[in-house]
Design an enzyme around this catalytic site. Structure first.
Site, PDB file in Angstrom:
ATOM      1  N   ASP A 403       0.844  -1.192   0.000  1.00  0.00           N
ATOM      2  CA  ASP A 403       0.000   0.000   0.000  1.00  0.00           C
ATOM      3  C   ASP A 403       0.887   1.252   0.000  1.00  0.00           C
ATOM      4  O   ASP A 403       2.076   1.179   0.277  1.00  0.00           O
ATOM      5  CB  ASP A 403      -0.907  -0.042   1.233  1.00  0.00           C
ATOM      6  CG  ASP A 403      -2.238   0.632   0.995  1.00  0.00           C
ATOM      7  OD1 ASP A 403      -2.298   1.573   0.186  1.00  0.00           O
ATOM      8  OD2 ASP A 403      -3.227   0.217   1.627  1.00  0.00           O
ATOM      9  N   ASP A 466     -10.387   3.334  -3.012  1.00  0.00           N
ATOM     10  CA  ASP A 466     -11.046   2.177  -2.420  1.00  0.00           C
ATOM     11  C   ASP A 466     -12.490   2.059  -2.915  1.00  0.00           C
ATOM     12  O   ASP A 466     -13.303   2.951  -2.678  1.00  0.00           O
ATOM     13  CB  ASP A 466     -11.035   2.291  -0.893  1.00  0.00           C
ATOM     14  CG  ASP A 466      -9.622   2.144  -0.338  1.00  0.00           C
ATOM     15  OD1 ASP A 466      -8.680   2.042  -1.140  1.00  0.00           O
ATOM     16  OD2 ASP A 466      -9.486   2.132   0.894  1.00  0.00           O
TER      17      ASP A 466
HETATM   18  C1  GLA Z   1      -6.022   1.345   1.863  1.00  0.00           C
HETATM   19  C2  GLA Z   1      -6.233   0.287   0.778  1.00  0.00           C
HETATM   20  C3  GLA Z   1      -7.301  -0.687   1.214  1.00  0.00           C
HETATM   21  C4  GLA Z   1      -6.928  -1.315   2.548  1.00  0.00           C
HETATM   22  C5  GLA Z   1      -6.652  -0.238   3.589  1.00  0.00           C
HETATM   23  C6  GLA Z   1      -6.089  -0.808   4.871  1.00  0.00           C
HETATM   24  O1  GLA Z   1      -7.153   2.139   2.003  1.00  0.00           O
HETATM   25  O2  GLA Z   1      -6.552   0.864  -0.445  1.00  0.00           O
HETATM   26  O3  GLA Z   1      -7.493  -1.681   0.229  1.00  0.00           O
HETATM   27  O4  GLA Z   1      -5.782  -2.103   2.367  1.00  0.00           O
HETATM   28  O5  GLA Z   1      -5.725   0.714   3.094  1.00  0.00           O
HETATM   29  O6  GLA Z   1      -5.803   0.158   5.811  1.00  0.00           O
END
Ligand code: GLA
Length: 660
Positions: A403, A466
């Site tokens: 990430d 997301d």
């Molecule tokens: C980001 C990612 C998500 C998830 C969260 C976890 O938002 O895009 O898919 O992994 O972090 O904190």
């Protein structure tokens, strides 16, 4: 006496007057909980930024502030007379990137459209005749460029009604109809037909097969170094040399037998088809534990998902230590004396956990960030990349989601070189390991990651933010991050074997609503068919992120249709594209290895409509046999085009093969 010439004018003027006793009902007085929108919640008498309503420099005391894509269904009794409003983009949106378009639909007919409106444009006056209308829709669209800064206001919005007060209602309910017949009781081999591994790496591939148990497995032409367990169908071992091996896999039960070729390619390339599996984030978020992960692996087997090719069981954020947390389960020392990263108390023994997952014939995934902390504030890899990867190898992980989050504070600027740097670093370390670890880049599409995700070593890269960042917004996100992001950026040009575009997880079944509850997906049944169909056309990873231990028959029907999955896992690995768009009707096409086409007829509109796929748009000629993939049923021979009625937000997903 009125002159005959003026009589029609007089009558028209009379008709436009409110009937005696007509009442004014503000839009803001309706139950706005029914308003669906792409971000945040509807606001009464203020903008989505909670500022006074203001459009084109003009203030409005009353109205509703919303955010594209926004839809409100309203029930009228046919005696409503007019809807009046001043519509526009709120001044507080604060970016020239914002653009909206307002649409009003009455009983399925477009009554009014604003056209594209941007920040600073004066509000447009709405005065719509509602007489006779029973179902009204107020919609704010994103004007085709995504929803960023799309703060749409219905200012001074009100109804003039002679009869009942208008009532906001939920969008029509749909029954969750299972379209797919159960797999036959005789054996059938499913899932990926091609699998990549590097020389010397531990090999694990489970032959995915449906059919009655007990079932036994066999394989011809297994290369030296690999062995098959006849009772489980697990192929394990390791390959010393590069090469391509066509293995004839066989499955047999009391009712019959099946055979299919699995091509094993031992070389430098992993992920020859998109990853399939499960991820903990959207249901367990920061409550994930060792037990939850073991239960997920058990459920992958018990639900039968493993028999359709699902393979990875992936922990997301929140397994490491949360520095400074007062919670004993999360706090503690982030690293041991050697600098190796520690798991938190919810994961007492990572090696035992991955051993457990592997013992089920499945693979295990983990998560971290190149910054000092993960998105949820847990210890991450910054300046410990080498050690952390070594730890993942020691623990036995097969997949790493990397990430971005706190790396924003490390990067010198937003330029491409800085965006690429952490991914180049980690993939170079991964490449040196004696174990295959698939790398998923999670940086939300920054810097057109699809153009270089593969070059920096990613086996997949998230193409947008997301999908479920706002629980209520998942429906809007599906159309935005799926359809629009892919069509606008022509993402079909980028994914392929070894590196895939990733529009995020399959958000169906039970999900966290981010308010401490686990609830059913907000997607309607038709939206769920759309979600899975589009992902397969896009050649997206199929990672389910709902509660796998509570996947009901409808959810499993969406996840486990082998003909649908075969489109996703097609060995040609060519992602599909949008072939035609006609208002809310879209036709998407994916070319398959056998020369056939997978075609999705999608309807983004609020009412059923007929969608047509013309051969000229999808690159076909001559008569075609059309097969309905969800129903697994041939529909007949068609020439020139195929059309079908498609429900609200739904799909008809077909395969077209040249007629013999
Ligand atoms: C980001 C990612 C998500 C998830 C969260 C976890 O938002 O895009 O898919 O992994 O972090 O904190």
């Amino acid at each position: 006496m009125l002159a005959p010439r003026t009589l029609p004018l007089f009558l028209a003027a009379l008709a436009a007057l409110p009937a005696l006793g007509a009442e004014t009902v503000p839009l803001a007085s309706l139950d706005l909980a029914h308003m669906r929108q792409g971000w945040g919640r509807p606001q009464v008498n203020r903008s989505i930024r909670e500022t006074p309503l203001s459009v084109g420099g003009k203030r409005f005391a009353h109205g509703v502030g919303t955010h594209a894509a926004s839809v409100l269904w309203i029930e009228l009794d046919g005696k409503a007379e007019r809807f009046l409003a001043s519509a526009g983009l709120d001044d507080a949106a604060g970016s020239p990137a914002g653009s909206v378009d307002f649409t009003i639909i009455g009983d399925g007919r477009k009554l009014w459209q604003s056209g594209v409106m941007r920040q600073g444009d004066a509000a447009k006056e709405v005065d719509v005749d509602l007489r006779g209308v029973r179902t009204l829709l107020l919609m704010v669209g994103d004007a085709g460029d995504g929803i960023a800064y799309d703060h749409g206001d219905w200012c001074e919005a009100r109804f003039i009604v002679a009869g009942a007060r208008p009532a906001a209602i939920a969008a029509p309910r749909e029954d969750a109809v299972i379209l797919t017949p159960p797999p036959p009781r005789t054996p059938r081999i499913n899932g990926a037909r091609i699998f990549g591994v590097r020389p010397g790496s531990p090999f694990l591939f489970t032959i995915p097969a449906t059919g009655d148990r007990p079932m036994t497995f066999a394989a011809d032409n297994l290369p030296a170094g690999l062995a098959l367990d006849p009772a489980t169908g697990f192929i394990t071992g390791s390959l010393a040399r590069k090469g391509t091996y066509a293995v004839a896999c066989r499955a047999r039960n009391a009712l019959g037998a099946a055979e299919r070729t699995l091509t094993i390619v031992c070389g430098d390339t992993l992920a020859l088809t998109p990853h399939m599996g499960w991820n903990s984030w959207y249901v367990w978020e920061n409550h994930v534990t060792d037990t939850i992960m073991r239960d997920a692996a058990d459920a992958m087997v018990a639900s039968g998902m493993i028999n359709h090719g699902y393979m990875y069981v992936n922990i997301d954020d929140c397994w490491s230590v949360k520095p400074g947390s007062p919670d004993a389960a999360l706090g503690g020392e982030p690293r041991d004396a050697r600098g190796m990263i520690n798991s938190n108390a919810r994961f007492p023994d990572m090696k035992a956990l991955t051993d457990y997952i592997h013992s089920k014939g499945l693979k295990a995934g983990t998560y971290t960030s190149p910054g000092p902390l993960t998105c949820a504030g847990f210890a991450a890899a910054y300046q410990h990349e080498e050690l952390d990867v070594r730890r993942y190898v020691e623990w036995g992980f097969d997949f790493l989601k990397y990430d971005w989050c706190s790396y924003g504070g490390v990067a010198k600027d937003g330029g491409t070189a800085e965006l690429q740097k952490p991914y180049r670093l980690i993939s170079a370390i991964l490449a040196r390991q004696p174990r295959d670890i698939v790398l998923n880049l999670c940086q939300y599409g920054m810097g057109n990651v699809w153009e270089w995700g593969k070059e920096v070593g990613g086996q997949s890269w998230r193409t947008a933010g997301d999908l479920g960042g706002s629980f209520e917004g998942i429906g809007a996100a599906l159309f935005r991050d799926g359809f629009d992001v892919y069509a606008r950026n022509e993402l079909h040009k980028f994914g392929g074997p070894g590196g895939w575009n990733d529009p995020d997880y399959l958000l169906i079944g039970y999900l966290s609503n981010w308010r401490g509850q686990t609830v059913p997906t907000p997607l309607t049944p038709n939206e769920q068919y759309t979600h899975m169909s589009l992902w397969c056309i896009l050649a997206a990873p199929l990672i389910f992120s709902g509660d796998i231990t509570r996947a009901d028959a409808f959810t499993l029907n969406i996840l486990c249709n082998d003909e649908v999955i075969a489109v996703d896992q097609d060995p040609l690995g060519k992602p599909g594209r949008r072939a035609a768009k006609n208002d809310d009707a879209e036709v998407w096409v994916r070319e398959l290895e056998d020369g056939a086409r997978a075609v999705g007829l999608f309807n983004r509109g609020e009412f059923e409509t007929v969608v047509a796929a013309a051969w000229s748009d999808i690159g076909l000629e001559g008569p075609q046999v059309v097969r309905d993939l969800w129903r697994q049923k041939d529909l007949g021979r068609f020439t020139g085009k195929f059309s079908a009625p498609v429900p609200r937000h739904g799909v008809v997903f077909v395969k077209l093969a040249a007629a013999k």
